[in-house]
Design a protein around this motif. Structure first.
Motif, PDB file in Angstrom:
ATOM      1  N   GLY A 369      -5.245  13.132  27.878  1.00 57.54           N
ATOM      2  CA  GLY A 369      -6.204  12.333  27.142  1.00 57.54           C
ATOM      3  C   GLY A 369      -5.521  11.210  26.391  1.00 57.54           C
ATOM      4  N   PRO A 370      -6.300  10.301  25.794  1.00 57.20           N
ATOM      5  CA  PRO A 370      -5.715   9.171  25.059  1.00 57.20           C
ATOM      6  C   PRO A 370      -4.763   9.608  23.947  1.00 57.20           C
ATOM      7  N   ARG A 371      -5.040  10.754  23.303  1.00 59.13           N
ATOM      8  CA  ARG A 371      -4.205  11.199  22.185  1.00 59.13           C
ATOM      9  C   ARG A 371      -2.843  11.722  22.640  1.00 59.13           C
ATOM     10  N   ASP A 372      -2.636  11.839  23.955  1.00 46.69           N
ATOM     11  CA  ASP A 372      -1.344  12.275  24.462  1.00 46.69           C
ATOM     12  C   ASP A 372      -0.349  11.126  24.600  1.00 46.69           C
ATOM     13  N   PHE A 373      -0.779   9.912  24.274  1.00 45.88           N
ATOM     14  CA  PHE A 373       0.073   8.734  24.445  1.00 45.88           C
ATOM     15  C   PHE A 373       0.208   8.000  23.114  1.00 45.88           C
ATOM     16  N   VAL A 374       1.357   7.396  22.906  1.00 40.26           N
ATOM     17  CA  VAL A 374       1.574   6.580  21.726  1.00 40.26           C
ATOM     18  C   VAL A 374       2.337   5.326  22.132  1.00 40.26           C
ATOM     19  N   LEU A 375       1.953   4.213  21.578  1.00 40.59           N
ATOM     20  CA  LEU A 375       2.639   2.945  21.800  1.00 40.59           C
ATOM     21  C   LEU A 375       3.297   2.533  20.494  1.00 40.59           C
ATOM     22  N   LEU A 376       4.603   2.401  20.494  1.00 37.97           N
ATOM     23  CA  LEU A 376       5.342   1.985  19.312  1.00 37.97           C
ATOM     24  C   LEU A 376       5.722   0.518  19.446  1.00 37.97           C
ATOM     25  N   VAL A 377       5.548  -0.248  18.390  1.00 39.19           N
ATOM     26  CA  VAL A 377       5.899  -1.662  18.394  1.00 39.19           C
ATOM     27  C   VAL A 377       6.887  -1.926  17.278  1.00 39.19           C
ATOM     28  N   ARG A 378       7.640  -2.992  17.409  1.00 33.78           N
ATOM     29  CA  ARG A 378       8.704  -3.279  16.449  1.00 33.78           C
ATOM     30  C   ARG A 378       8.135  -3.643  15.079  1.00 33.78           C
ATOM     31  N   GLN A 379       7.122  -4.473  15.051  1.00 32.05           N
ATOM     32  CA  GLN A 379       6.507  -4.866  13.793  1.00 32.05           C
ATOM     33  C   GLN A 379       5.164  -5.529  14.073  1.00 32.05           C
ATOM     34  N   LYS A 380       4.356  -5.691  13.026  1.00 34.82           N
ATOM     35  CA  LYS A 380       3.053  -6.345  13.113  1.00 34.82           C
ATOM     36  C   LYS A 380       2.206  -5.762  14.236  1.00 34.82           C
ATOM     37  N   ALA A 381       1.873  -4.489  14.086  1.00 38.25           N
ATOM     38  CA  ALA A 381       1.089  -3.802  15.114  1.00 38.25           C
ATOM     39  C   ALA A 381      -0.256  -4.477  15.351  1.00 38.25           C
ATOM     40  N   VAL A 382      -0.819  -5.103  14.322  1.00 43.91           N
ATOM     41  CA  VAL A 382      -2.126  -5.750  14.489  1.00 43.91           C
ATOM     42  C   VAL A 382      -2.051  -6.881  15.504  1.00 43.91           C
ATOM     43  N   ALA A 394     -10.624  -2.429  29.248  1.00 45.69           N
ATOM     44  CA  ALA A 394     -10.996  -2.683  30.649  1.00 45.69           C
ATOM     45  C   ALA A 394     -10.673  -1.487  31.536  1.00 45.69           C
ATOM     46  N   SER A 395      -9.682  -0.697  31.148  1.00 51.15           N
ATOM     47  CA  SER A 395      -9.324   0.502  31.915  1.00 51.15           C
ATOM     48  C   SER A 395     -10.050   1.742  31.410  1.00 51.15           C
ATOM     49  N   GLY A 396     -10.967   1.551  30.457  1.00 46.39           N
ATOM     50  CA  GLY A 396     -11.745   2.672  29.940  1.00 46.39           C
ATOM     51  C   GLY A 396     -10.989   3.565  28.979  1.00 46.39           C
ATOM     52  N   ILE A 397      -9.982   3.027  28.306  1.00 49.44           N
ATOM     53  CA  ILE A 397      -9.147   3.817  27.391  1.00 49.44           C
ATOM     54  C   ILE A 397      -9.293   3.270  25.976  1.00 49.44           C
ATOM     55  N   PRO A 398      -9.755   4.080  25.035  1.00 51.53           N
ATOM     56  CA  PRO A 398      -9.839   3.613  23.650  1.00 51.53           C
ATOM     57  C   PRO A 398      -8.449   3.483  23.043  1.00 51.53           C
ATOM     58  N   LEU A 399      -8.265   2.438  22.247  1.00 52.87           N
ATOM     59  CA  LEU A 399      -6.975   2.185  21.600  1.00 52.87           C
ATOM     60  C   LEU A 399      -7.192   2.093  20.101  1.00 52.87           C
ATOM     61  N   ARG A 400      -6.454   2.891  19.349  1.00 51.62           N
ATOM     62  CA  ARG A 400      -6.596   2.883  17.892  1.00 51.62           C
ATOM     63  C   ARG A 400      -5.303   2.409  17.256  1.00 51.62           C
ATOM     64  N   ASN A 401      -5.409   1.443  16.378  1.00 55.48           N
ATOM     65  CA  ASN A 401      -4.247   0.928  15.661  1.00 55.48           C
ATOM     66  C   ASN A 401      -4.090   1.708  14.366  1.00 55.48           C
ATOM     67  N   GLU A 402      -3.114   2.627  14.321  1.00 55.98           N
ATOM     68  CA  GLU A 402      -2.929   3.484  13.151  1.00 55.98           C
ATOM     69  C   GLU A 402      -2.515   2.700  11.921  1.00 55.98           C
ATOM     70  N   ALA A 403      -1.864   1.551  12.119  1.00 56.16           N
ATOM     71  CA  ALA A 403      -1.376   0.765  10.976  1.00 56.16           C
ATOM     72  C   ALA A 403      -2.157  -0.528  10.831  1.00 56.16           C
ATOM     73  N   GLY A 404      -3.339  -0.582  11.414  1.00 50.36           N
ATOM     74  CA  GLY A 404      -4.047  -1.853  11.481  1.00 50.36           C
ATOM     75  C   GLY A 404      -4.689  -2.302  10.192  1.00 50.36           C
ATOM     76  N   THR A 405      -5.052  -1.364   9.326  1.00 53.28           N
ATOM     77  CA  THR A 405      -5.745  -1.733   8.108  1.00 53.28           C
ATOM     78  C   THR A 405      -5.142  -1.006   6.919  1.00 53.28           C
ATOM     79  N   VAL A 406      -5.321  -1.588   5.759  1.00 53.46           N
ATOM     80  CA  VAL A 406      -4.885  -0.921   4.535  1.00 53.46           C
ATOM     81  C   VAL A 406      -5.636   0.385   4.365  1.00 53.46           C
ATOM     82  N   GLY A 407      -6.918   0.390   4.757  1.00 57.42           N
ATOM     83  CA  GLY A 407      -7.727   1.595   4.632  1.00 57.42           C
ATOM     84  C   GLY A 407      -7.177   2.749   5.437  1.00 57.42           C
ATOM     85  N   ALA A 408      -6.671   2.463   6.643  1.00 54.02           N
ATOM     86  CA  ALA A 408      -6.105   3.519   7.482  1.00 54.02           C
ATOM     87  C   ALA A 408      -4.868   4.121   6.839  1.00 54.02           C
ATOM     88  N   VAL A 409      -4.013   3.261   6.291  1.00 51.51           N
ATOM     89  CA  VAL A 409      -2.805   3.748   5.624  1.00 51.51           C
ATOM     90  C   VAL A 409      -3.169   4.560   4.382  1.00 51.51           C
TER      91      VAL A 409
END
Length: 443
Positions: A369-382, A394-409
């Motif tokens: 499932g989607p939760r079995d994958f993680v994408l790590l980026v160097r900086q500025k994930a947004v 487009a591939s039917g996979i939801p993507l959630r930015n864990e560091a995208g908002t102050v609220g999430a942090v």
């Protein structure tokens, strides 16, 4: 199996909740001397400390009413350690472990004993936290502080101070002098002006966590009764994520425990020093070994990575330290083919679509499932998410930015609080069937 609050002979004690520990880990668990434990990724650093706490509490090597102090760099690490000890010990034993962050420990000291500080350094009891950044320090140095006295230096000398040097080296770089700097340089004069304006010159006192750490060290240095209270309370000290320790935090520990009978265990990975930008020491392990006669003890097992990944990690580790010993993988291979690859793309858009197709194919092939994958980026994930999200959608996979908002942090921080855990359990008890298990209730 129920955990009993009974004393166990040290020779009869066995690891709890795990099949076994590697030989060096068992040496650390039962040690009576100071240890600096070097452990790589997946070595079970938190588990080691949890087992050591269980050993000390259940065998009486940490005799009541004395307690164990465990301090970590991050809140989730402190919370995780406390939870593991509760799983492995009777509550009467686990209740004698205080697991918290360095910042929380220092703030607790200032909140309890801060009014015993010398008047020059004494904050108002209702002080507030501040989080100054480079812009705030630049505004202070070049606008607010004014011109230094001629006997000290010139405005040009003031402008020559770099922003990073001001905070790291001048403001909180060394223990605070009880009476202030006797013959200050321009930089020390500016640092003192920042301290005094933050402490006394506004309607409220405003302090950053590094400043609180320095005040905590000072109050224990000038108040032997408070310092001795700490020494009497704690027979053992654990320091997790020790590679991220700052000079402020290390000086606080040294002021409290140097020359005492407290037994200290410092655990970390000297090849994962990613917090130097946040004032982490260059080599805290060597300082600890020199000051506290710490016995360097490496861990070799890796319980997280497959043999292929361990081999790759060792190549990187050797680039950082030619003396690095290759860990032993304790995990079976779970995938066929490449465990690691380097892909090169001509544009971010092509990269995003290729990653989306790869993840979709792996999900289908391995029933993931989607939760079995993680994408790590160097900086500025947004910024990356703005490119990746359309391709994954487009591939039917939801993507959630864990560091995208102050609220999430903020939500992640709040969920680690004890009151948040209590509220979640109350809601679960009220809304779901047989939810009493969340409170340890039996049916």
């Amino acid at each position: 199996m129920a955990l009993l609050a009974r004393r166990v002979r040290p020779d009869d004690w066995k690891p709890i909740g795990v099949d076994a520990l590697e030989a060096n880990a068992m040496k650390v668990v039962s040690s009576t001397d100071n240890r600096s434990v070097i452990a790589g990724p997946g070595a079970g650093k938190t588990e080691l400390l949890a087992q050591r706490a269980a050993y000390l509490l259940q065998t009486g090597m940490a005799p009541p009413p004395r307690r164990i102090l465990a301090i970590s760099f991050k809140r989730d690490a402190a919370t995780n350690l406390a939870a593991r000890v509760r799983q492995r010990c009777h509550r009467s034993h686990a209740g004698r472990l205080d697991s918290m962050t360095f910042d929380a420990f220092a703030k607790g000291l200032v909140d309890r004993f801060g009014q015993a500080l010398p008047e020059r350094w004494r904050p108002r009891p209702d002080y507030e936290l501040m989080f100054p950044n480079d812009t705030a320090f630049r505004g202070f140095l070049f606008q607010d502080v004014g011109t230094p006295p001629k006997a000290i230096g010139s405005y040009a000398d003031l402008q020559a101070i770099s922003i990073k040097t001001f905070e790291r080296s001048l403001l909180v770089g060394s223990p605070l002098p009880v009476l202030g700097w006797p013959d200050p340089t321009v930089g020390q004069w500016a640092a003192d002006r920042f301290w005094q304006s933050s402490l006394h010159e506004g309607k409220k006192t405003f302090l950053s966590f590094p400043m609180i750490g320095r005040l905590a060290e000072l109050l224990l240095r000038v108040n032997p009764m408070a310092r001795d209270a700490m020494r009497l309370t704690y027979s053992h000290l654990f320091m997790d994520e020790f590679q991220d320790t700052t000079q402020i935090q290390y000086d606080l520990v040294r002021t409290i425990f140097l020359g005492t009978d407290a037994v200290i265990t410092a655990v970390g990975d000297n090849k994962q020093q990613i917090m130097r930008w946040a004032m982490a020491m260059d080599d805290p392990f060597s300082a600890f070994d020199a000051d506290f006669s710490g016995k360097r003890t490496p861990l070799y097992n890796n319980y997280r990575s497959s043999p292929e990944l361990v081999r790759i990690q060792h190549v990187l580790a050797q680039a950082l330290d030619a003396r690095a010993v290759e860990p032993v993988s304790k995990t079976a291979t779970t995938i066929a083919g490449e465990s690691c690859a380097i892909w090169d793309f001509s544009s971010p858009e092509i990269e995003a679509h290729r990653l989306a197709r790869f993840v979709a194919a792996e999900m289908k092939a391995h029933a993931l499932g989607p939760r079995d994958f993680v994408l790590l980026v160097r900086q500025k994930a947004v910024d990356y998410a703005a490119v990746l999200e359309p391709a994954f959608r487009a591939s039917g996979i939801p993507l959630r930015n864990e560091a995208g908002t102050v609220g999430a942090v903020m939500l992640q921080e709040l969920l680690a609080e004890e009151v948040s855990e209590l509220l979640v359990k109350v809601l679960r008890l009220a809304m779901t069937k047989r939810a009493g298990l969340s409170f340890g209730l039996q049916y």
